[in-house]
Design an enzyme around this catalytic site. Structure first.
Site, PDB file in Angstrom:
ATOM      1  N   LYS A  45       0.861  -1.191   0.000  1.00  0.00           N
ATOM      2  CA  LYS A  45       0.000   0.000   0.000  1.00  0.00           C
ATOM      3  C   LYS A  45       0.885   1.225   0.000  1.00  0.00           C
ATOM      4  O   LYS A  45       1.800   1.336   0.819  1.00  0.00           O
ATOM      5  CB  LYS A  45      -0.878  -0.010   1.274  1.00  0.00           C
ATOM      6  CG  LYS A  45      -1.844   1.161   1.330  1.00  0.00           C
ATOM      7  CD  LYS A  45      -3.076   0.909   0.497  1.00  0.00           C
ATOM      8  CE  LYS A  45      -3.882   2.165   0.182  1.00  0.00           C
ATOM      9  NZ  LYS A  45      -3.435   2.852  -1.063  1.00  0.00           N
ATOM     10  N   LYS A  94       5.370   3.557   8.348  1.00  0.00           N
ATOM     11  CA  LYS A  94       4.191   4.431   8.477  1.00  0.00           C
ATOM     12  C   LYS A  94       2.918   3.591   8.554  1.00  0.00           C
ATOM     13  O   LYS A  94       2.081   3.778   9.426  1.00  0.00           O
ATOM     14  CB  LYS A  94       4.139   5.361   7.263  1.00  0.00           C
ATOM     15  CG  LYS A  94       3.035   6.383   7.302  1.00  0.00           C
ATOM     16  CD  LYS A  94       2.813   7.052   5.948  1.00  0.00           C
ATOM     17  CE  LYS A  94       4.073   7.677   5.392  1.00  0.00           C
ATOM     18  NZ  LYS A  94       3.780   8.560   4.222  1.00  0.00           N
ATOM     19  N   LYS A 129       5.464   1.681  -3.040  1.00  0.00           N
ATOM     20  CA  LYS A 129       5.383   3.023  -3.637  1.00  0.00           C
ATOM     21  C   LYS A 129       5.672   2.891  -5.124  1.00  0.00           C
ATOM     22  O   LYS A 129       6.363   1.968  -5.541  1.00  0.00           O
ATOM     23  CB  LYS A 129       6.439   3.951  -3.004  1.00  0.00           C
ATOM     24  CG  LYS A 129       6.143   5.411  -3.177  1.00  0.00           C
ATOM     25  CD  LYS A 129       5.183   5.892  -2.101  1.00  0.00           C
ATOM     26  CE  LYS A 129       4.801   7.328  -2.291  1.00  0.00           C
ATOM     27  NZ  LYS A 129       4.080   7.839  -1.118  1.00  0.00           N
ATOM     28  N   GLY A 179      -2.641   8.213  -4.440  1.00  0.00           N
ATOM     29  CA  GLY A 179      -1.955   9.388  -4.958  1.00  0.00           C
ATOM     30  C   GLY A 179      -0.715   9.770  -4.160  1.00  0.00           C
ATOM     31  O   GLY A 179      -0.452   9.240  -3.084  1.00  0.00           O
ATOM     32  N   ASP A 180       0.051  10.671  -4.721  1.00  0.00           N
ATOM     33  CA  ASP A 180       1.196  11.322  -4.066  1.00  0.00           C
ATOM     34  C   ASP A 180       1.452  12.558  -4.932  1.00  0.00           C
ATOM     35  O   ASP A 180       0.530  13.025  -5.625  1.00  0.00           O
ATOM     36  CB  ASP A 180       2.404  10.368  -4.006  1.00  0.00           C
ATOM     37  CG  ASP A 180       3.504  10.862  -3.048  1.00  0.00           C
ATOM     38  OD1 ASP A 180       3.363  10.668  -1.835  1.00  0.00           O
ATOM     39  OD2 ASP A 180       4.487  11.470  -3.519  1.00  0.00           O
ATOM     40  N   ASN A 231      -2.029  19.039  -2.298  1.00  0.00           N
ATOM     41  CA  ASN A 231      -3.038  18.387  -1.462  1.00  0.00           C
ATOM     42  C   ASN A 231      -2.713  18.483   0.031  1.00  0.00           C
ATOM     43  O   ASN A 231      -3.562  18.903   0.835  1.00  0.00           O
ATOM     44  CB  ASN A 231      -3.163  16.912  -1.898  1.00  0.00           C
ATOM     45  CG  ASN A 231      -4.070  16.132  -0.975  1.00  0.00           C
ATOM     46  OD1 ASN A 231      -3.592  15.487  -0.041  1.00  0.00           O
ATOM     47  ND2 ASN A 231      -5.360  16.205  -1.204  1.00  0.00           N
TER      48      ASN A 231
HETATM   49  P1  NDP Z   1       0.913  17.677  -4.712  1.00  0.00           P
HETATM   50  O1  NDP Z   1       1.372  17.267  -6.052  1.00  0.00           O
HETATM   51  O2  NDP Z   1      -0.539  17.873  -4.468  1.00  0.00           O
HETATM   52  O3  NDP Z   1       1.660  19.014  -4.251  1.00  0.00           O
HETATM   53  C1  NDP Z   1       3.041  19.066  -4.202  1.00  0.00           C
HETATM   54  C2  NDP Z   1       3.465  20.469  -3.805  1.00  0.00           C
HETATM   55  O4  NDP Z   1       4.846  20.462  -3.481  1.00  0.00           O
HETATM   56  C3  NDP Z   1       3.296  21.484  -4.914  1.00  0.00           C
HETATM   57  O5  NDP Z   1       3.059  22.743  -4.352  1.00  0.00           O
HETATM   58  C4  NDP Z   1       4.650  21.432  -5.613  1.00  0.00           C
HETATM   59  O6  NDP Z   1       4.981  22.611  -6.324  1.00  0.00           O
HETATM   60  C5  NDP Z   1       5.583  21.239  -4.443  1.00  0.00           C
HETATM   61  N1  NDP Z   1       6.767  20.494  -4.874  1.00  0.00           N
HETATM   62  C6  NDP Z   1       6.797  19.219  -5.310  1.00  0.00           C
HETATM   63  N2  NDP Z   1       8.040  18.863  -5.655  1.00  0.00           N
HETATM   64  C7  NDP Z   1       8.804  19.942  -5.448  1.00  0.00           C
HETATM   65  C8  NDP Z   1      10.172  20.189  -5.608  1.00  0.00           C
HETATM   66  N3  NDP Z   1      11.032  19.237  -6.078  1.00  0.00           N
HETATM   67  N4  NDP Z   1      10.624  21.423  -5.259  1.00  0.00           N
HETATM   68  C9  NDP Z   1       9.772  22.356  -4.788  1.00  0.00           C
HETATM   69  N5  NDP Z   1       8.456  22.178  -4.621  1.00  0.00           N
HETATM   70  C10 NDP Z   1       7.980  20.983  -4.935  1.00  0.00           C
HETATM   71  O7  NDP Z   1       1.506  16.551  -3.718  1.00  0.00           O
HETATM   72  P2  NDP Z   1       1.034  16.183  -2.231  1.00  0.00           P
HETATM   73  O8  NDP Z   1       0.550  17.393  -1.519  1.00  0.00           O
HETATM   74  O9  NDP Z   1       0.170  14.998  -2.327  1.00  0.00           O
HETATM   75  O10 NDP Z   1       2.416  15.693  -1.591  1.00  0.00           O
HETATM   76  C11 NDP Z   1       3.291  16.570  -0.882  1.00  0.00           C
HETATM   77  C12 NDP Z   1       4.193  15.760   0.028  1.00  0.00           C
HETATM   78  O11 NDP Z   1       3.386  15.024   0.964  1.00  0.00           O
HETATM   79  C13 NDP Z   1       5.067  14.709  -0.664  1.00  0.00           C
HETATM   80  O12 NDP Z   1       6.272  14.577   0.045  1.00  0.00           O
HETATM   81  C14 NDP Z   1       4.258  13.423  -0.482  1.00  0.00           C
HETATM   82  O13 NDP Z   1       5.067  12.277  -0.561  1.00  0.00           O
HETATM   83  C15 NDP Z   1       3.711  13.642   0.917  1.00  0.00           C
HETATM   84  N6  NDP Z   1       2.541  12.867   1.283  1.00  0.00           N
HETATM   85  C16 NDP Z   1       1.402  12.889   0.527  1.00  0.00           C
HETATM   86  C17 NDP Z   1       0.296  12.164   0.916  1.00  0.00           C
HETATM   87  C18 NDP Z   1      -0.992  12.225   0.181  1.00  0.00           C
HETATM   88  O14 NDP Z   1      -1.970  11.638   0.660  1.00  0.00           O
HETATM   89  N7  NDP Z   1      -1.097  12.920  -0.941  1.00  0.00           N
HETATM   90  C19 NDP Z   1       0.326  11.308   2.109  1.00  0.00           C
HETATM   91  C20 NDP Z   1       1.551  11.413   2.880  1.00  0.00           C
HETATM   92  C21 NDP Z   1       2.604  12.158   2.455  1.00  0.00           C
HETATM   93  P3  NDP Z   1       5.085  22.581  -7.932  1.00  0.00           P
HETATM   94  O15 NDP Z   1       3.660  22.519  -8.407  1.00  0.00           O
HETATM   95  O16 NDP Z   1       5.774  23.835  -8.313  1.00  0.00           O
HETATM   96  O17 NDP Z   1       5.856  21.345  -8.303  1.00  0.00           O
HETATM   97  O1  2IT Z   2       3.042   8.906   1.358  1.00  0.00           O
HETATM   98  C1  2IT Z   2       1.890   8.467   1.563  1.00  0.00           C
HETATM   99  O2  2IT Z   2       1.578   7.960   2.643  1.00  0.00           O
HETATM  100  C2  2IT Z   2       0.903   8.593   0.489  1.00  0.00           C
HETATM  101  N1  2IT Z   2       1.218   9.167  -0.555  1.00  0.00           N
HETATM  102  C3  2IT Z   2      -0.465   8.005   0.655  1.00  0.00           C
HETATM  103  C4  2IT Z   2      -0.463   6.527   0.374  1.00  0.00           C
HETATM  104  C5  2IT Z   2      -1.820   5.870   0.326  1.00  0.00           C
HETATM  105  O3  2IT Z   2      -1.830   4.693  -0.046  1.00  0.00           O
HETATM  106  O4  2IT Z   2      -2.845   6.479   0.655  1.00  0.00           O
END
Ligand code: NDP
Ligand code: 2IT
Length: 456
Positions: free
Chosen positions: A100, A124, A136, A175-176, A251
Site C-alpha cells: 500500500k 508508516k 510506492k 496518490g502522491d 493536497n
Molecule cells: P501535490 O502534487 O498535491 O503538491 C506538491 C506540492 O509540493 C506542490 O506545491 C509542488 O509545487 C511542491 N513540490 C513538489 N516537488 C517539489 C520540488 N522538487 N521542489 C519544490 N516544490 C515541490 O503533492 P502532495 O501534496 O500529495 O504531496 C506533498 C508531500 O506530501 C510529498 O512529500 C508526499 O510524498 C507527501 N505525502 C502525501 C500524501 C498524500 O496523501 N497525498 C500522504 C503522505 C505524504 P510545484 O507545483 O511547483 O511542483
Molecule cells: O506517502 C503516503 O503515505 C501517500 N502518498 C499516501 C499513500 C496511500 O496509499 O494512501
C-alpha cells in the site's frame, strides 16, 4: 524533541548494523534518498536490537524490497509526438497486508526515490495499526502544463502495464505528488477496462461517488495538524493563535492549512517550486484553492489576486518567516540546516512533517539539539494512508461511511499514533524523541509479523 540520548548500543550490534548498512548501500548504489531513509531508521534501532539481536536477521530481509517493477510508458501528446517515460512500483513489504502506498508523477522520480518512499511507507503503515504492507510507485512524467487528454493517455499507458501487478489483496496504489483525484480516475477506468472487473479496492483516493471515502482528500493535512496539536499539548499549548508556516500548495499543504485555521492558528505562507507567498492577513484558503485546485495555477497568481497583504518571493523559502509551528508539505530535503537555523532563531516550537523526509539529517540534528519537537513524516503524515485503509474497509464491506464518522476515526488513529510513538521513545530512554519512537514502534510491528511468518 528531548536533549537526552537513547541508551548505548552493544559493540556487536553496532558492527552488525554497520555491515548491514554498507551492504545495503553497495547493493543500492547511487540512490542517496534511499540511503538517507535507511540511515535514519538504522540509527534508531540499536536499543531494540541490543535487547533482541535475533531481529537483525529480520532487518536484513526488511531492507531488501520483495519485488521491484520497472517499465516503459509510451504515450502521445496532443500534437501527435511520442514520449517515453519510465514507470516504477517497488513492492517493499507485505508482512502486514497488501502493498500500500502512493504513486508519484514528477520529473525527479527514479528508482532510489521510489525505494526511499516505499521503505518509509512500511513503518508508516505499521504505525496506523491497520493491516497494510508498504509499497510506492510512480513515474518521471511531468504533469505540469499537460492537457487533461495528455494526462489521461499517460495514465492509461501506465496502467496498461501496472494492472497485472495490482489487486485488492495484492497491491493497492493511491496518490502522491502529481497524482490526485483526476489521475486516480483515469487509472481506475483503465484498470476496469482491461480486467473487466469493478474492483473498488484496487486503488484508493477515488471519487466519493464511485467508491472513494469521505475525508481521503483532506486526510493527510488534517492528520498532520492533529499530530502537531498532540505535540503542542505535551507543552501545555494548543493551536489557537499560533503562527504557522506551511510549504507547498498541493493536497497536503492545502488541507493542513484548512485544519490549522479551523483550530485557530494563523497560516502565513504557501509555496511551490517557483517561490513562496507570505500573507500578513493569513492565507485566504478559498482563493488559494481556487487558484491551485480549480485553475491549476501558481502561488504567484494567488499573490497577484490577493492584494496588499500578500507578497510573492521568487525563489525564496518559507522557512525565513518566523513562526511557532512549521509544516513542511512539499517534498524531500526541502528543509536543510540553514532553514532549520532560521526557524530556530524565529522561535519555532514544533515541526510536523506533512511531506515524506522533508528535513535533511542536519536539520533533524539541529532541531533535536534545540529541543524543538519534530514529528517525522512516517508518524505525522500517516493520516492519508490510514484513511486509505478506511477506504479499503468500506470497499470490502461495500459500504459508505459519513464524513463525520471517517473524520472521528482519523482523529482517533492520529491520537493513537502520537501516544504509541511518544511512549516508545520514553521506554527506550529518549523522551520526546519522536523520530526514535516512530522508527522503533513501526519496526517492532513489522518485525514481529515477519518473524512469525518464517524466512520468505
Ligand atoms: P501535490 O502534487 O498535491 O503538491 C506538491 C506540492 O509540493 C506542490 O506545491 C509542488 O509545487 C511542491 N513540490 C513538489 N516537488 C517539489 C520540488 N522538487 N521542489 C519544490 N516544490 C515541490 O503533492 P502532495 O501534496 O500529495 O504531496 C506533498 C508531500 O506530501 C510529498 O512529500 C508526499 O510524498 C507527501 N505525502 C502525501 C500524501 C498524500 O496523501 N497525498 C500522504 C503522505 C505524504 P510545484 O507545483 O511547483 O511542483
Ligand atoms: O506517502 C503516503 O503515505 C501517500 N502518498 C499516501 C499513500 C496511500 O496509499 O494512501
Amino acid at each position: 524533541m528531548s536533549k537526552t540520548s537513547p541508551r548505548p548500543l552493544t559493540p556487536d550490534v553496532t558492527s552488525a548494523l554497520e555491515s548491514l548498512r554498507a551492504d545495503a548501500v553497495r547493493r543500492n548504489a547511487g540512490e542517496p534518498e534511499f540511503h538517507q531513509a535507511l540511515d535514519e531508521v538504522l540509527e534508531s534501532l540499536g536499543p531494540v536490537l541490543s535487547a533482541r539481536p535475533e531481529l537483525l536477521d529480520v532487518l536484513r530481509r526488511l531492507v531488501e524490497p520483495e519485488r521491484q517493477i520497472i517499465f516503459r510508458v509510451p504515450w502521445q501528446d496532443d500534437a501527435g509526438a511520442t514520449h517515453v517515460n519510465r514507470g516504477f512500483r517497488v513492492e517493499f513489504n507485505s508482512a502486514l497486508g497488501p502493498y500500500k502506498g502512493g504513486l508519484r508523477f514528477h520529473p525527479s522520480v527514479n528508482l532510489g526515490v521510489v525505494k526511499f518512499l516505499g521503505f518509509e511507507q512500511i513503518f508508516k503503515n505499521a504505525l496506523t495499526g491497520l493491516n497494510m504492507g508498504g509499497g510506492k510507485g510512480g513515474s518521471d512524467f511531468d504533469p505540469h502544463g499537460r492537457s487533461d487528454a495528455e494526462v489521461m493517455r499517460f495514465c492509461q499507458s501506465f496502467m496498461t502495464e501496472l494492472y497485472r501487478h495490482l489487486g485488492e489483496h495484492t497491491d493497492v496504489p493511491a496518490g502522491d505528488i502529481g497524482v490526485g483525484g483526476r489521475e486516480i480516475g483515469y487509472l481506475f477506468g483503465q484498470y476496469r477496462r482491461i480486467t473487466n472487473r469493478w474492483e473498488a479496492g484496487v486503488l484508493t483516493g477515488k471519487g466519493t461517488g464511485w467508491g472513494g471515502s469521505p475525508v481521503r482528500v483532506e486526510a493527510t493535512g488534517y492528520g498532520n495538524v492533529l499530530f502537531a496539536a498532540e505535540m503542542l499539548a505535551q507543552r501545555g499549548e494548543d493551536l489557537e493563535g499560533q503562527q504557522v508556516v506551511v510549504s507547498g500548495s498541493g493536497n497536503v499543504a492545502l488541507y493542513s492549512m484548512e485544519k490549522a485555521q479551523a483550530l485557530g492558528a494563523h497560516v502565513l505562507t504557501a509555496s511551490d517550486s517557483s517561490g513562496y507567498v507570505v500573507d500578513e492577513k493569513g492565507i485566504d484558503l478559498d482563493l488559494l484553492k481556487q487558484v491551485k485546485e480549480v485553475e491549476r495555477g501558481r502561488v504567484a497568481d494567488y499573490a497577484e489576486r490577493r492584494g496588499a497583504s500578500a507578497r510573492f518571493v521568487p525563489g525564496g523559502r518559507v522557512w525565513d518567516v518566523p513562526a511557532d509551528l512549521a509544516l513542511p508539505s512539499a517534498t524531500q530535503n526541502e528543509l536543510d540546516a540553514e532553514a532549520a537555523l532560521a526557524l530556530i532563531r524565529g522561535g519555532v516550537k514544533a515541526v510536523s512533517e506533512g511531506a515524506n523526509m522533508p528535513c535533511t539529517p542536519e536539520a533533524v540534528r539541529l532541531f533535536r539539539e534545540a529541543g524543538v519537537a519534530l514529528g517525522p513524516g512516517k508518524a505525522a503524515n500517516a493520516g492519508g494512508v490510514a484513511t486509505s485503509g478506511l477506504e479499503m474497509r468500506q470497499n470490502a464491506a461495500r459500504s459508505a461511511w459519513t464524513f463525520a464518522d471517517v473524520e472521528a476515526r482519523l482523529a482517533a488513529i492520529m491520537r493513537d499514533i502520537h501516544a504509541t510513538v511518544h511512549e516508545t521513545a520514553e521506554i527506550h530512554g529518549a523522551p520526546g524523541d519522536y523520530v526514535l519512537g516512530a522508527n522503533i514502534a513501526g519496526f517492532q510491528r513489522v518485525a514481529e509479523a515477519m518473524d512469525a511468518q518464517g524466512i520468505i
